[in-house]
Design a protein around this motif. Structure first.
Motif, PDB file in Angstrom:
ATOM      1  N   UNK A 130       1.054  -3.628 -12.579  1.00 15.25           N
ATOM      2  CA  UNK A 130       1.556  -4.334 -13.759  1.00 15.25           C
ATOM      3  C   UNK A 130       0.870  -5.699 -13.906  1.00 15.25           C
ATOM      4  N   UNK A 131       0.585  -6.338 -12.782  1.00 15.65           N
ATOM      5  CA  UNK A 131      -0.129  -7.619 -12.831  1.00 15.65           C
ATOM      6  C   UNK A 131      -1.528  -7.422 -13.399  1.00 15.65           C
ATOM      7  N   UNK A 160     -10.415  -9.026 -11.433  1.00 18.29           N
ATOM      8  CA  UNK A 160     -10.222  -7.581 -11.306  1.00 18.29           C
ATOM      9  C   UNK A 160     -10.897  -7.009 -10.058  1.00 18.29           C
ATOM     10  N   UNK A 161     -10.991  -7.831  -9.032  1.00 17.74           N
ATOM     11  CA  UNK A 161     -11.606  -7.391  -7.775  1.00 17.74           C
ATOM     12  C   UNK A 161     -10.575  -7.029  -6.712  1.00 17.74           C
ATOM     13  N   UNK A 162      -9.348  -7.522  -6.892  1.00 19.48           N
ATOM     14  CA  UNK A 162      -8.310  -7.258  -5.893  1.00 19.48           C
ATOM     15  C   UNK A 162      -6.946  -7.110  -6.532  1.00 19.48           C
ATOM     16  N   UNK A 163      -6.084  -6.361  -5.835  1.00 20.62           N
ATOM     17  CA  UNK A 163      -4.688  -6.271  -6.181  1.00 20.62           C
ATOM     18  C   UNK A 163      -3.957  -7.467  -5.572  1.00 20.62           C
ATOM     19  N   UNK A 164      -2.770  -7.755  -6.069  1.00 22.61           N
ATOM     20  CA  UNK A 164      -1.981  -8.873  -5.550  1.00 22.61           C
ATOM     21  C   UNK A 164      -1.735  -8.710  -4.048  1.00 22.61           C
ATOM     22  N   UNK A 165      -1.412  -7.497  -3.625  1.00 21.84           N
ATOM     23  CA  UNK A 165      -1.154  -7.241  -2.209  1.00 21.84           C
ATOM     24  C   UNK A 165      -2.362  -7.534  -1.327  1.00 21.84           C
ATOM     25  N   UNK A 166      -3.571  -7.250  -1.828  1.00 25.85           N
ATOM     26  CA  UNK A 166      -4.792  -7.531  -1.070  1.00 25.85           C
ATOM     27  C   UNK A 166      -4.926  -9.025  -0.811  1.00 25.85           C
ATOM     28  N   UNK A 201      -2.481  -5.053 -15.431  1.00 23.98           N
ATOM     29  CA  UNK A 201      -2.351  -4.735 -16.851  1.00 23.98           C
ATOM     30  C   UNK A 201      -2.075  -5.980 -17.681  1.00 23.98           C
ATOM     31  N   UNK A 202      -1.226  -6.895 -17.167  1.00 25.10           N
ATOM     32  CA  UNK A 202      -0.932  -8.132 -17.883  1.00 25.10           C
ATOM     33  C   UNK A 202      -2.190  -8.965 -18.074  1.00 25.10           C
ATOM     34  N   UNK A 203      -3.004  -9.037 -17.021  1.00 29.07           N
ATOM     35  CA  UNK A 203      -4.238  -9.826 -17.091  1.00 29.07           C
ATOM     36  C   UNK A 203      -5.203  -9.226 -18.107  1.00 29.07           C
ATOM     37  N   UNK A 204      -5.301  -7.887 -18.098  1.00 31.55           N
ATOM     38  CA  UNK A 204      -6.196  -7.226 -19.047  1.00 31.55           C
ATOM     39  C   UNK A 204      -5.703  -7.376 -20.475  1.00 31.55           C
ATOM     40  N   UNK A 205      -4.395  -7.304 -20.667  1.00 28.90           N
ATOM     41  CA  UNK A 205      -3.830  -7.433 -22.015  1.00 28.90           C
ATOM     42  C   UNK A 205      -4.009  -8.851 -22.556  1.00 28.90           C
ATOM     43  N   UNK A 206      -3.863  -9.832 -21.677  1.00 30.36           N
ATOM     44  CA  UNK A 206      -4.012 -11.228 -22.110  1.00 30.36           C
ATOM     45  C   UNK A 206      -5.476 -11.638 -22.228  1.00 30.36           C
ATOM     46  N   UNK A 207      -6.354 -10.752 -21.748  1.00 34.32           N
ATOM     47  CA  UNK A 207      -7.802 -11.009 -21.783  1.00 34.32           C
ATOM     48  C   UNK A 207      -8.139 -12.347 -21.116  1.00 34.32           C
ATOM     49  N   UNK A 216       0.821  -1.218   0.000  1.00 35.75           N
ATOM     50  CA  UNK A 216       0.000   0.000   0.000  1.00 35.75           C
ATOM     51  C   UNK A 216       0.851   1.263   0.000  1.00 35.75           C
ATOM     52  N   UNK A 217       2.104   1.139   0.472  1.00 36.95           N
ATOM     53  CA  UNK A 217       2.916   2.348   0.670  1.00 36.95           C
ATOM     54  C   UNK A 217       4.250   2.335  -0.084  1.00 36.95           C
ATOM     55  N   UNK A 218       4.711   1.171  -0.504  1.00 41.24           N
ATOM     56  CA  UNK A 218       5.991   1.096  -1.225  1.00 41.24           C
ATOM     57  C   UNK A 218       5.722   1.125  -2.727  1.00 41.24           C
ATOM     58  N   UNK A 219       6.237   2.102  -3.439  1.00 38.72           N
ATOM     59  CA  UNK A 219       5.961   2.264  -4.876  1.00 38.72           C
ATOM     60  C   UNK A 219       6.272   1.017  -5.707  1.00 38.72           C
ATOM     61  N   UNK A 220       7.395   0.346  -5.407  1.00 36.24           N
ATOM     62  CA  UNK A 220       7.772  -0.828  -6.197  1.00 36.24           C
ATOM     63  C   UNK A 220       6.724  -1.938  -6.094  1.00 36.24           C
TER      64      UNK A 220
END
Length: 274
Positions: free
Chosen positions: A88-89, A212-218, A91-97, A77-81
């Motif tokens: 990026x994860x 597309x309901x959660x981020x990897x960190x979640x 975006x990859x999922x959306x690009x690969x459909x 939530x706080x570290x940019x990397x």
């Protein structure tokens, strides 16, 4: 995302009292019990509960994995990397459909269902029906007690921008709490069977991201919360067990349990006469 509500969980927790004691064998069989006699019911135990069992003792090393997972999720939530990895994860999922599905709404509970199904099939776990139900209800209450407040405190926006309740993943927390539950019930008797819940839990977490309901960190934080909740439930069980164990005949209760269905929420109701 539909999260477990505390109300039906508390109802489930209370309903376990129904299974708190078996009609115990008497020295002389009573053919006509008195009308005022209380009724005490319990499941036939698989194993005798031993409060000194090492499985109920707090062990700091068991905190390492859940704390590490929760820490990573929180830092995302706080570290940019780490935040960039989240995006990026996505975006990859959306690009690969990659096509999602709603199976994760059900797989989060499958490990717990499997424990009860296996017991019905004669594959006994560590605890009887009453004890494992108390433990499962405790873990789910702890999970909800951690997940729900965090969602409203953190207010992280979901990847699909549907709301600001993304962190942590409740589905994943439920999935890993039940996966840890099946592990705890069977790790002494059947190690490979005890591991069966984790692939289901991982599937749930992965599809929360794919959908597309959660981020990897979640998802990672949710996994840690789920494992921690079940560990806490087992450590607390000897104490909680005393709440449902009558100390004497005078403390017996008459109990009636009935199904409830309100506002699309199913549960169990309980009425007790002390």
């Amino acid at each position: 995302m539909k999260l477990i509500q505390l109300k039906p969980l508390v109802i489930l927790y209370a309903s376990t009292i129904f299974f708190s004691q078996v009609v115990k064998a008497q020295d002389t069989i009573q053919t006509a019990p008195k009308i005022n006699d209380s009724i005490i019911l319990d499941s036939v135990p698989n194993h005798t509960f031993n409060p000194n069992d090492k499985d109920y003792h707090f062990k700091a090393k068991k905190l390492i994995i859940p704390v590490a997972l929760i820490t990573y999720g929180s830092l995302s939530l706080v570290i940019p990397q780490l935040d960039n990895l989240n995006k990026s994860t996505k975006n990859e999922i959306l690009e690969d459909k990659t096509k999602g599905n709603n199976f994760d709404n059900y797989t989060q509970y499958l490990p717990a269902v499997a424990v009860y199904g296996l017991n019905l099939a004669g594959v006994e776990g560590k605890h009887n029906f009453r004890d494992r139900t108390i433990i499962l209800a405790t873990s789910q209450i702890i999970t909800s007690g951690l997940v729900l407040p965090l969602k409203h405190i953190v207010k992280e926006e979901r990847p699909d921008a549907s709301n600001h309740l993304s962190f942590p993943s409740g589905h994943t927390a439920n999935a890993f709490s039940t996966a840890q539950f099946i592990y705890r019930e069977y790790h002494d008797s059947n190690f490979w069977l005890s591991m069966a819940g984790y692939p289901l839990a991982a599937f749930t977490g992965i599809y929360r991201v794919i959908n597309n309901k959660h981020w990897v960190g979640d998802v990672i934080a949710g996994a840690g919360i789920g494992i921690l909740s079940t560990e806490l439930a087992y450590w607390l069980f000897p104490t909680i067990n005393k709440w449902f164990t009558p100390k004497s005949k005078e403390s017996r209760v008459a109990t009636m349990v009935f199904p409830t269905f309100q506002e699309k929420q199913a549960g169990l109701g309980v009425v007790m006469r002390f």
